[in-house]
Enzyme design. Sequence first.
Site, PDB file in Angstrom:
ATOM      1  N   ALA A 141     125.585  48.660  59.326  1.00 28.03           N
ATOM      2  CA  ALA A 141     125.495  48.184  60.954  1.00 28.03           C
ATOM      3  C   ALA A 141     124.015  47.628  60.440  1.00 28.03           C
ATOM      4  O   ALA A 141     123.322  46.876  61.455  1.00 28.03           O
ATOM      5  CB  ALA A 141     125.160  49.012  61.774  1.00 28.03           C
ATOM      6  N   GLU A 175     119.091  52.935  63.884  1.00 26.44           N
ATOM      7  CA  GLU A 175     119.546  52.469  62.317  1.00 26.44           C
ATOM      8  C   GLU A 175     118.521  52.697  60.954  1.00 26.44           C
ATOM      9  O   GLU A 175     118.743  51.768  60.129  1.00 26.44           O
ATOM     10  CB  GLU A 175     119.833  50.795  61.693  1.00 26.44           C
ATOM     11  CG  GLU A 175     121.452  50.786  63.673  1.00 26.44           C
ATOM     12  CD  GLU A 175     122.222  51.788  63.488  1.00 26.44           C
ATOM     13  OE1 GLU A 175     122.413  52.672  62.492  1.00 26.44           O
ATOM     14  OE2 GLU A 175     122.788  51.115  64.066  1.00 26.44           O
ATOM     15  N   ARG A 193     124.851  43.574  71.615  1.00 28.22           N
ATOM     16  CA  ARG A 193     125.162  43.090  70.036  1.00 28.22           C
ATOM     17  C   ARG A 193     125.276  44.393  69.902  1.00 28.22           C
ATOM     18  O   ARG A 193     125.718  44.953  68.331  1.00 28.22           O
ATOM     19  CB  ARG A 193     123.966  42.390  69.192  1.00 28.22           C
ATOM     20  CG  ARG A 193     124.024  41.898  68.140  1.00 28.22           C
ATOM     21  CD  ARG A 193     123.583  42.874  66.811  1.00 28.22           C
ATOM     22  NE  ARG A 193     122.072  43.728  67.083  1.00 28.22           N
ATOM     23  CZ  ARG A 193     121.627  45.063  66.944  1.00 28.22           C
ATOM     24  NH1 ARG A 193     123.086  45.779  66.620  1.00 28.22           N
ATOM     25  NH2 ARG A 193     121.267  45.719  67.223  1.00 28.22           N
ATOM     26  N   PHE A 233     130.119  56.257  67.657  1.00 28.23           N
ATOM     27  CA  PHE A 233     129.146  56.946  66.003  1.00 28.23           C
ATOM     28  C   PHE A 233     127.950  57.854  65.942  1.00 28.23           C
ATOM     29  O   PHE A 233     127.499  57.468  67.036  1.00 28.23           O
ATOM     30  CB  PHE A 233     129.037  55.555  64.865  1.00 28.23           C
ATOM     31  CG  PHE A 233     129.235  55.804  63.440  1.00 28.23           C
ATOM     32  CD1 PHE A 233     129.734  56.054  62.303  1.00 28.23           C
ATOM     33  CD2 PHE A 233     127.540  56.626  63.796  1.00 28.23           C
ATOM     34  CE1 PHE A 233     129.775  55.951  61.554  1.00 28.23           C
ATOM     35  CE2 PHE A 233     127.231  56.652  61.664  1.00 28.23           C
ATOM     36  CZ  PHE A 233     128.399  56.126  61.614  1.00 28.23           C
TER      37      PHE A 233
END
Length: 395
Positions: free
Chosen positions: A253, A374, A101, A140
Amino acid sequence: MSSRSLPPFDPADPLGLDDLLGPEELAVRDTVRAWAADRVLPHVAEWYERGELPGIRDLARELGRIGALGMSLEGYGCAGASAVQYGLACLELEAADSGIRSLVSVQGSLAMYAIHRFGSEEQKQRWLPGMAAGETIGCFGLTEPDIGSDPAAMRTHARRDGDDWVLNGRKMWITNGSVAGVAVVWAGTEEGIRGFVVPADAPGFSAPEIKHKWSLRASVTSELVLDDVRLPADAVLPGATGLRGPLSCLSHARYGIVWGSMGAARSSFHAALDYAGSREQFGRPIAGFQLTQAKLADMALELHKGVLLAHHLGRRMDAGTLRPEQISFGKLNNVREAIEICRTSRTILGANGISLEYPVMRHATNLESVLTYEGTVEMHQLVLGKALTGVDAFR
């Protein structure tokens, strides 16, 4: 209503949440579930034990063929799927493994999303079709070795040199880094924080892989090193100045994590439920003991409440009404509950729970990373605290 007219109780869907999904949503879910069952589940325990993700480029191309990369974006070869469809895909992928994922999330919700939302038309045309097809893998670069929750303090910087930009700095804990063909890198400039599209073959750019991980082992994680990386003027993302750019990517995200974490929880719960029905102690299956049933009932409550929460947030995103604070609500709750489901599942499996013959410990250790990337628990608590009180406690 007569009891004879009621549908049977489904232990896999006790709240009947499938009734909330339309045919296209069910088709997306079933496609991704079948792909994961065929291409990931037979091998992932071995990948995890070896600490590698072999064939990642082939996996990326296959994910591109089923429309899973940048799937909620429009145009440029992207599927243009709804937020709920994307969420269902994240759930099925993380039910296989968080690393898979993460591959999809970083590709679509971070790297592709940044180019799609903030890039020039030339940047979109150059990069997005290949990324949607899985021919080009993206990464990223925001987190740094000493900079995590406070991205405004980043040390990576870019300076103008004539018409060019010259980048210097380090990024850390970058999924896909060493296999990426392109990196979206955020750096401080005299104008504020800007995003740059950095081809991986640019002189001065390297991405050494991070080893010795005990979480996300079936995933490629790297450092990004930028030593006088010279880029043309058109490498900068024209639509983003300041933290608004990278933070909006992170919100996208995080939304996927709200769904994905429930996939890891579902896999662990089903492993515990199956095991309880077959494992015998004191002459009968442990599923017949009250304490085991209490654990299973509590896990089922949190699992399906979490899926319902993800579904609600997905409908809000599709309606254009989803706020960042609500995404924090979802990530904070669902990842925290997913970890607890894994830990409780492990107790039902007993010593077998630590074996890679079962998915529980693998999911539990993966979720320790998902818990903090995140946005850490504390950051999401403070986001909600500020929203509830009106008082900023970040500093």
